[in-house]
Enzyme design. Sequence first.
Site, short mmCIF file in Angstrom:
data_model
loop_
_atom_site.label_atom_id
_atom_site.label_comp_id
_atom_site.label_asym_id
_atom_site.label_seq_id
_atom_site.Cartn_x
_atom_site.Cartn_y
_atom_site.Cartn_z
N LYS A 113 30.63 24.45 15.87
CA LYS A 113 29.28 23.91 15.64
C LYS A 113 29.38 22.45 15.16
CE LYS A 113 27.16 25.11 11.81
NZ LYS A 113 26.97 23.84 11.12
N ASP A 114 30.27 22.20 14.19
CA ASP A 114 30.39 20.84 13.65
C ASP A 114 31.04 19.88 14.64
OD1 ASP A 114 29.15 21.74 11.47
OD2 ASP A 114 30.78 21.45 10.05
N GLU A 137 19.20 -3.48 2.96
CA GLU A 137 19.41 -2.64 4.14
C GLU A 137 18.42 -1.47 4.08
OE1 GLU A 137 21.24 -4.60 6.13
OE2 GLU A 137 22.82 -3.15 6.53
N SER A 167 26.46 31.91 -4.60
CA SER A 167 25.18 32.55 -4.88
C SER A 167 24.11 32.15 -3.88
CB SER A 167 24.70 32.17 -6.27
OG SER A 167 24.56 30.76 -6.33
N HIS A 189 32.44 26.05 -2.81
CA HIS A 189 33.15 27.29 -2.50
C HIS A 189 33.20 28.24 -3.70
CE1 HIS A 189 35.25 26.27 1.51
NE2 HIS A 189 34.04 25.78 1.45
#
Length: 372
Positions: A217-218, A261, A200, A196
């Site tokens: 959206k999320d 994994e 730039s 935040h």
Amino acid sequence: MRFIRMKSLSVINAHLIDYPTPVVGYMSSFGSLSGLCLVIQIVTGILLVAHYTPHVTLAFTSVEHIMRDVNDGWLFRYYHSNGASIFFLCVYLHINQNFSSDADDLLWLSGLALYLAIMAAAFMGYILPWGQMSFWGATVITNLFAAIPMVGQDIAQWLWGGFSVDNPTLNRFFSFHYMLPFIIAALVILHLSLLHLDESSNEDDEYVEFYYYYFIKDLFAFFLLMIIFAYLVFFNPNYLSHPDNYIMASISVTPAHLVPEWYFLPFYGVLRSTPDKFGGLLLMFGTIVDLFLIDTLFDETGEEEEDVEAIDLDSDDMDSEIEDDEETANLLILFFLGGSDIDEPYTDLATIITLLQFLEYFEIDIEDEDED
Ligand code: HEM
């Protein structure tokens, strides 16, 4: 009191409601989805701790007890073990999405710290069920530290809490595994604060307010992820795990094919392809760090050449994208080689790709210096 309330409300308003964000696609949701995975891991982890016993004679059976006897124990254990995979999937897609962004160096570095901490948490978590893969994985990786000149043996003994992987190792890994996710949460806050502060990267984009564009959206991406998650947990819960980890750890039997994994496979590919132990450790960490710092290098070239004509910047961007694609391709090949048998031609191929990976890195470095 009223002042504090007003202040906190204005912070929430500035960063979660009115915050100006560029209009971007669903690929940009993987950052918040990674955060969500962290929350799922913490919640299911705390539920697991209520029934798990961190002792070499009981750890394996306590996980079996969670699976068979505890009400819904199988559910939160499968959500936790598959959650680690989903977490890495989101983190990798998030890194890939931001490969070519001209974000601030500090933001990249906080991302690197986050990634290393998540890797450490997942590695230590995998030791806890005390299956064959847990024990031998811990043995191989902790032994690598012993290869560091001068201090290696001390570091290894400190990690083991003795002279080999045993009960004290399990205890300290359990303790670190519990603590690390909270450090990760603090790093997430730092990462978001730096994001935040650094506006730039969005300079040329069209802005909209965070709420409700980003929020909806999320939320949509979150439901899609939950469908994939539910498919894994309810229909294929052991698809991503190794069957040998359902055999209790034994010091006298080595697994036929030792593999980590899936999310560690590219780095394991680098490690296996290097004949020297310490060299392997250096190259493995080099590959991880390179994943983040290579872009910082490109950013610097971009910044230094601000005055150069736009056409040159365009070709820089293209070079940067080609190098990113090459790096992704190398990592994908190493991913498959890391999981293949330790045999010809896989081992030779892994050595060649590892060499290529680092040659490319130095080539860029030399090119940058020539341009200076
Ligand atoms: C960054 C977040 C985390 C990651 C990536 C992570 C990852 C893992 C992994 C990969 C396993 C092995 C699962 C298996 O195959 O059985 C595991 C096990 C475990 N984790 Fe976590 N974990 C996280 C957070 C936590 C937290 C916050 C706690 C406790 C508060 C916790 C408690 C446990 C316990 C008790 C086990 C052993 C039981 C089991 O194997 O299912 N984890 N974790």
